[in-house]
Scaffold this active site. Structure first.
Site, PDB file in Angstrom:
ATOM      1  N   ASP A  81       0.854  -1.193   0.000  1.00 32.44           N
ATOM      2  CA  ASP A  81       0.000   0.000   0.000  1.00 32.44           C
ATOM      3  C   ASP A  81       0.894   1.249   0.000  1.00 32.44           C
ATOM      4  OD1 ASP A  81      -2.391   1.424   0.192  1.00 32.44           O
ATOM      5  OD2 ASP A  81      -2.543   1.220   2.370  1.00 32.44           O
ATOM      6  N   ASP A 113       2.212   6.432  -4.410  1.00 26.22           N
ATOM      7  CA  ASP A 113       1.334   7.568  -4.151  1.00 26.22           C
ATOM      8  C   ASP A 113       2.110   8.862  -4.370  1.00 26.22           C
ATOM      9  OD1 ASP A 113      -0.239   9.568  -3.245  1.00 26.22           O
ATOM     10  OD2 ASP A 113      -0.448   8.830  -1.190  1.00 26.22           O
TER      11      ASP A 113
HETATM   12  P1  13P Z   1      -9.017   3.422   6.599  1.00 25.39           P
HETATM   13  O1  13P Z   1      -7.956   3.315   7.644  1.00 25.39           O
HETATM   14  O2  13P Z   1      -9.771   4.660   6.713  1.00 25.39           O
HETATM   15  O3  13P Z   1      -9.850   2.198   6.523  1.00 25.39           O
HETATM   16  O4  13P Z   1      -8.235   3.531   5.202  1.00 25.39           O
HETATM   17  C1  13P Z   1      -7.304   2.556   4.863  1.00 25.39           C
HETATM   18  C2  13P Z   1      -6.562   2.937   3.641  1.00 25.39           C
HETATM   19  O5  13P Z   1      -7.096   3.550   2.744  1.00 25.39           O
HETATM   20  C3  13P Z   1      -5.157   2.524   3.541  1.00 25.39           C
HETATM   21  O6  13P Z   1      -4.575   2.894   2.347  1.00 25.39           O
END
Ligand code: 13P
Length: 303
Positions: A81, A113
């Site tokens: 991520d 990102d």
């Molecule tokens: P939340 O923590 O709001 O669920 O979002 C998670 C997220 O988008 C991680 O990239």
């Protein structure tokens, strides 16, 4: 063994979604996977840079190692991520070595990102990462627009964000971005916000977010690639279901399961088992109640 690009493509074709669960603490990997398998679902296990820098997941390699202990090739995928080019504290990040480490550690998809850069800068950085990812045979996610919430500065009230459409992904920019950046999935700003990561705010309950469904439909038509929804915790359920029908094929869920873990742990490492149970229950609830995606394994691959 599942392939990330194929799983997300199938989800989009079937009007369903692949959730990606964040791992801020290593013991969360086991119960998340267990819940996904027990619900006959399909999901990504993911970690963002902020989770090894500011929470307890140690490193992307540590998460990959924990993942390999419990992974189920029919149900789970490993995703990297947010690797920010400029982070939530506005510091520049040397992102390429992180991407290369993730590829080496066996991540099956990665996110870059560069949304804090201008459009051309975002395209350039995304292209560089997409090219490395594609050379390794994996897809690349990127972000256009500003999904607020991670910043350490003062927070803008949610209603103001939604009313003013602050940071929402621009349609024309999205068209150009997808054409020129070579990204496979696009994270869009359409009303959701991230749960806070700043130490003094991270335990707060998120305000209920809504989604601009017409804007998701327009972005989906303009880009013609799977869209990703960040900030998946605490969104109005009806909006989520409509959003999925409109083109969201991957949704990130972090705060919801992190807070379940932390509140059951109560700061005491002896409570890890209870905290894992809380995470298991929360992921089952997300699958059955929030996303309604029980049995996606059968729907996408055996149906
Ligand atoms: P939340 O923590 O709001 O669920 O979002 C998670 C997220 O988008 C991680 O990239």
């Amino acid at each position: 063994m599942l392939e990330a690009k194929d799983a997300v493509k199938r989800a989009k074709e079937h009007g369903t979604v692949i959730p990606a669960y964040n791992i801020p603490y290593l013991p969360m990997v086991k119960p998340v996977i267990q819940a996904v398998v027990d619900m006959n679902s399909i999901a990504m296990i993911q970690v963002a840079r902020v989770e090894w820098e500011k929470f307890g997941s140690q490193s992307l390699e540590a998460v990959a190692e924990e993942y390999k202990k419990y992974m189920d090739p029919k149900h789970t995928l490993l995703h990297l991520d947010h690797v920010p080019v400029i982070d939530e504290d506005m510091k520049e990040v040397d992102y390429m070595p992180i991407i290369e480490r993730a590829i080496k550690a066996g991540f099956q998809s990665v996110m870059i990102d560069a949304s804090r850069l201008d459009l051309e800068g975002n395209i350039k950085a995304t292209k560089q990462v997409a090219s490395a990812a594609h050379a390794a045979g994996i897809p690349c996610e990127s972000e256009l627009g500003a999904v607020m919430g991670h910043e350490s500065g003062p927070r803008i009230p949610y209603e103001e964000i939604f009313a003013t459409k602050k940071g929402f992904t621009d349609l024309e920019e999205a068209k150009k971005f997808v054409k020129e950046s070579d990204c496979d999935w696009l994270s869009v700003a359409v009303g959701s916000i991230h749960g806070a990561v700043a130490e003094n705010l991270r335990n707060q309950k998120k305000p209920e977010a809504r989604l601009d469904i017409d804007h998701i439909k327009a972005l989906s038509a303009a880009t013609n690639i799977p869209l990703v929804l960040h900030g998946g915790s605490g969104i109005n359920k009806e909006c989520i279901r409509e959003g999925i029908k409109a083109g969201i094929a991957k949704i990130n869920v972090g705060t919801e399961i992190r807070q379940a873990y932390e509140s059951a742990l109560l700061g005491d490492e002896k409570n890890v088992e209870a905290a894992q149970k809380a995470v298991y229950d929360k992921v089952c609830e997300v699958i059955t109640d929030m996303l309604c995606i029980k049995d996606t394994r059968s729907l996408l691959y055996e149906g």
